[in-house]
Scaffold this active site. Structure first.
Site, PDB file in Angstrom:
ATOM      1  N   GLY A  76       0.831  -1.209   0.000  1.00  0.00           N
ATOM      2  CA  GLY A  76       0.000   0.000   0.000  1.00  0.00           C
ATOM      3  C   GLY A  76       0.858   1.249   0.000  1.00  0.00           C
ATOM      4  O   GLY A  76       2.067   1.174  -0.230  1.00  0.00           O
ATOM      5  N   ASN A  77       0.239   2.391   0.227  1.00  0.00           N
ATOM      6  CA  ASN A  77       0.994   3.647   0.258  1.00  0.00           C
ATOM      7  C   ASN A  77       0.401   4.584   1.310  1.00  0.00           C
ATOM      8  O   ASN A  77      -0.600   4.268   1.939  1.00  0.00           O
ATOM      9  CB  ASN A  77       1.008   4.297  -1.127  1.00  0.00           C
ATOM     10  CG  ASN A  77      -0.386   4.614  -1.605  1.00  0.00           C
ATOM     11  OD1 ASN A  77      -1.067   5.462  -1.037  1.00  0.00           O
ATOM     12  ND2 ASN A  77      -0.837   3.899  -2.625  1.00  0.00           N
ATOM     13  N   ARG A  78       1.046   5.729   1.487  1.00  0.00           N
ATOM     14  CA  ARG A  78       0.697   6.627   2.590  1.00  0.00           C
ATOM     15  C   ARG A  78      -0.395   7.650   2.274  1.00  0.00           C
ATOM     16  O   ARG A  78      -0.588   8.579   3.031  1.00  0.00           O
ATOM     17  CB  ARG A  78       1.936   7.430   3.006  1.00  0.00           C
ATOM     18  CG  ARG A  78       3.009   6.628   3.653  1.00  0.00           C
ATOM     19  CD  ARG A  78       4.128   7.573   4.099  1.00  0.00           C
ATOM     20  NE  ARG A  78       5.414   6.929   4.021  1.00  0.00           N
ATOM     21  CZ  ARG A  78       5.855   6.033   4.893  1.00  0.00           C
ATOM     22  NH1 ARG A  78       5.110   5.703   5.921  1.00  0.00           N
ATOM     23  NH2 ARG A  78       7.039   5.479   4.745  1.00  0.00           N
ATOM     24  N   SER A  79      -1.082   7.507   1.173  1.00  0.00           N
ATOM     25  CA  SER A  79      -2.091   8.513   0.837  1.00  0.00           C
ATOM     26  C   SER A  79      -3.173   8.576   1.919  1.00  0.00           C
ATOM     27  O   SER A  79      -3.662   7.548   2.388  1.00  0.00           O
ATOM     28  CB  SER A  79      -2.732   8.151  -0.507  1.00  0.00           C
ATOM     29  OG  SER A  79      -3.821   9.012  -0.750  1.00  0.00           O
TER      30      SER A  79
ATOM     31  N   ALA B 194      -3.868   7.641  -4.950  1.00  0.00           N
ATOM     32  CA  ALA B 194      -2.507   7.129  -5.140  1.00  0.00           C
ATOM     33  C   ALA B 194      -2.656   5.640  -5.432  1.00  0.00           C
ATOM     34  O   ALA B 194      -3.030   4.854  -4.560  1.00  0.00           O
ATOM     35  CB  ALA B 194      -1.683   7.360  -3.878  1.00  0.00           C
TER      36      ALA B 194
END
Ligand code: C5P
Length: 413
Positions: free
Chosen positions: A210-213, A278
């Site tokens: 995943g990502n930090r959005s 994102a």
């Protein structure tokens, strides 16, 4: 605290939601603003003058016959940097529309030349009554920003349109207007689809890529599109706990392919399509049915095989050009870039803008403590056949206002 506080005149009319004005006053004070509260006589049936005085730190009066030597009915309106009226009842809105000056609040509004935000709260029938709707249209025509009320629980057992938006939401909206973005009510009948947050790609039942959005930029765009009157759908991946803008439809998705499907479906009849999410560019080639074991003979975790995800944005542009979306739908992308010794953030963003083929692209410089998970942003808005528009550092809602203005220029009228 800013060294030079802004003067905010908070008007309060006589409705049950008057108690929420207390939180609004607090919010402005915590942002360093100098607040003067001007309630109507009726508002004091709900909240006492002492509460408003204590919270604002300024004296409170309702009539033009108080502090006559200071010509208060003129001074308050003249000195204000913004007037925010919350709640505004049907009666107050009618008096404002009629240009009345029969108490200190209406007199101050007639004098004020600063931005004015009116936040209605009333029962649904009163809100929908043509008399009220005509009065609201009159105020909007005169350049006053009238917030759309929320849908939800009203005073009695009823629910519907007419609820006062939450104080934090009003305060943030008022700050956007004060920053020079009046948020016109000009997208009634338009459909806007916004993706927000990060997609997640499962590795096994407990792990994902995943990502930090945070989803904040996407939600800010959705909020302002709804305030412009549009019918809004948010396709949300993983986001922080952000309140869904009132009246907006939310579709929750997990993976990039889920998001692609939801975007393609929702975008089919949209006028504006915004990819603020994102998106995970790669996903695991296989998803393990049970938790992958560390140190297992085949050690899948040490050597992940990834495959490329579809580019949703590019796909949406191709669908529009292929006739599957409205032919003049405006498509917006984002570029989160870092620069290097040879190429600036703006140059990388311009390359991406060409590659994606969208109509508007918001370019952000990202990095440690910048943009992702933050409440502020900055960068450039790229538009076809026009110079890049520099976006100064500001709240994500203020940035959203500028992106929507750029979109508005492209919308077929
Ligand atoms: O290529 P990059 O990920 O930097 O592009 C960012 C833009 O493209 C964003 O608008 C993002 O939502 C969108 N995107 C997409 N599908 C992907 C990757 C990014 O729609 N697979």
């Amino acid at each position: 605290m800013t060294s030079n506080p802004r003067r905010i005149l908070v008007g309060v009319a006589g409705g049950i939601a008057a108690y929420k004005a207390c939180h609004l006053i607090r919010d402005f004070k915590e942002h360093g603003d100098d607040v003067s509260v001007v309630p109507t006589e009726a508002a004091l049936n709900f909240v006492g003058a002492a509460t408003f005085e204590a919270l604002s730190g300024n004296p409170v009066s309702t009539t033009v016959f108080d502090a006559v030597d200071d010509v208060q009915h003129v001074a308050l309106g003249q000195q204000a940097d913004a007037v925010v009226i919350a709640p505004a009842t049907a009666d107050l809105i009618a008096r404002l529309a009629g240009g009345r000056a029969d108490d200190l609040l209406t007199a101050s509004v007639l004098v004020a030349t600063c931005p004015i935000v009116v936040v209605p709260a009333m029962h649904t029938e009163m809100w929908l009554n043509p008399a009220t709707q005509d009065n609201v249209a009159t105020l909007r025509r005169r350049g006053i920003t009238v917030m759309e009320p929320a849908h939800g629980r009203l005073t009695g057992k009823d629910t519907g349109a007419g609820r006062l938006p939450e104080p934090g939401q009003i305060a943030e909206f008022a700050r956007t207007v004060l920053a020079g973005h009046p948020v016109p009510f000009d997208w009634k009948g338009r459909k806007v689809v916004v993706s927000a947050g990060g997609t997640q790609e499962n590795l096994d039942p407990v792990r994902y890529i995943g990502n930090r959005s945070s989803g904040r930029q996407g939600f800010a765009l959705a909020e302002l599109a709804a305030q412009r009157g549009a019918d809004v759908t948010i396709v949300a991946g993983n986001t922080e706990e952000i309140p869904v803008p009132s009246g907006a439809t939310i579709v929750r998705v997990t993976s990039t392919r889920d998001m692609e499907k939801a975007m393609n479906e929702s975008a089919a009849d949209a006028d504006v399509v915004i990819m603020a999410a994102a998106v995970a560019d790669y996903r695991p080639a296989t998803v393990a049915g049970s938790k992958m074991k560390k140190g297992a003979a085949d050690e899948q975790l040490a050597q992940l095989e990834l495959v490329e995800n579809p580019d949703i944005l590019k796909g949406l542009v191709a669908r529009r050009d292929g006739g599957e979306l409205k032919k003049d739908a405006v498509i917006v992308g984002f570029a989160a870039e870092t620069g290097d010794a040879n190429t600036s953030v703006l140059e990388y963003a311009q390359q991406k803008f060409k590659k994606k083929g969208c109509d508007v692209l918001m370019a952000n410089e990202v990095g440690e403590g910048k943009v992702f998970g933050q409440s502020t942003s900055a960068g450039w808005i790229l538009r076809r056949n026009a110079e890049p528009l520099e976006v100064a550092h500001g709240s994500k809602q203020v940035v959203a206002a500028q992106i929507l203005d750029a979109v508005n220029e492209k919308l077929a009228k």
